[in-house]
Design a protein around this motif. Sequence first.
Motif, PDB file in Angstrom:
ATOM      1  N   VAL A 183       0.825  -1.194   0.062  1.00  0.00           N
ATOM      2  CA  VAL A 183      -0.138   0.106  -0.037  1.00  0.00           C
ATOM      3  C   VAL A 183       0.646   1.254   0.133  1.00  0.00           C
ATOM      4  N   ALA A 219      -5.694  -0.937   2.812  1.00  0.00           N
ATOM      5  CA  ALA A 219      -4.676  -1.128   4.011  1.00  0.00           C
ATOM      6  C   ALA A 219      -5.380  -2.072   4.986  1.00  0.00           C
ATOM      7  N   PRO A 238       0.548   3.804   4.811  1.00  0.00           N
ATOM      8  CA  PRO A 238      -0.861   2.938   4.605  1.00  0.00           C
ATOM      9  C   PRO A 238      -2.236   3.478   4.999  1.00  0.00           C
TER      10      PRO A 238
END
Length: 376
Positions: free
Chosen positions: A135, A320, A313
């Motif tokens: 991410v 996430a 993230p």
Amino acid sequence: MKIAVVAETRSGERRVALVPGLVERLTGAGLDVAVEPGAGVSSGFADDEYRAAGAVVTPEALAGAGVVLSVQPFDARRVAELAPHAITVSFLPTGQELDHVRAVRDAGHTAFAMELVPRISRAQAMDALSSQAFVAGYRAALVAAERLPRFLPLSMTASGTIRPATVLVLGAGVAGLQAIATMRRLGAVVRAYDVRSAAAEEVRSLGAEFVHVELPALDGAGGYAREMTEERSRLQRELLAPHVADADVLITTAAVPGRPAPLLVTGPMVAAMRPGSVVVDLAAESGGNVEGAKPGEEVIVGDVLVWGGRDVPSQLPAQASQLYSANVVNLLSLLMRSDGELSPDFDDEIIAACCVAHAGEVRHAPTRALLGEELS
């Protein structure tokens, strides 16, 4: 057994430890799931979604819970609210969370740290560091693209040709490879460097150019790089300096859990970049790959913008959380006995590796050393 999902309280943390879509995996295994009100709101998941999935939403989620799930370790003062012999699952950077570790140890609870899941094939589905790095790498590319005051792709128009931007990625782990792939999709010319020998093939497989320097590889355990000497670090910076100066965008991702991030780029190296260039340092929270980078801030070095990552993230919280939740649920599945109870089997190398404390003892050797306890 009751599973509790607590609301995150740390500033900037927008993820949640369990998304509604994975509640059924736990209830289907005979577990009860209780969620604190608003726990998923910052990630885009309403309380009603948890109720529809079979969870109970209640301020008393912690009461009687045998397992407590969170992203960040919750306040050490809340440890007193846990049921006897409770299990906690979260990220747990023990060097910064010694009070939490002490509280869990002294209360006789069991704490698992998601960043300690070993990087072995059998543990891939539980590897939260990798899922969150995935991410972060995507987000790093978007941050750079938003802030670069020029086009990324090659553009050929009746008014002339605009050359593509040049991107340099330092660190070709999960985050770096995702940054490379995203920048390639956006049309940039991408180059990358990593100290690990296997990285060159991975970089080229994404259509990027690998930067070769006349230095030996530093392959370490678990897919990470070995720590380098200061002399090696100095030589590496000298050899990378012209590549940094030639880049419109620099993204750095080199970090090893539990250790300060290596300094890859000095202030003078940044200042030598073209005016308007952008630097994104994903390792800013652990000391930074780039001199002068500050976590959660944008600073100007010369005529270059330097963006320091902080809880990156969380800036894409829905996906996430989805990935982190899957990692957590997979770990819980490993902890589950045939009778539906959750109990750690320390003969399993995954469970043994990621357990910080159990039954009044700190089991993680580096953390025991930090606490000054004798290692067995």
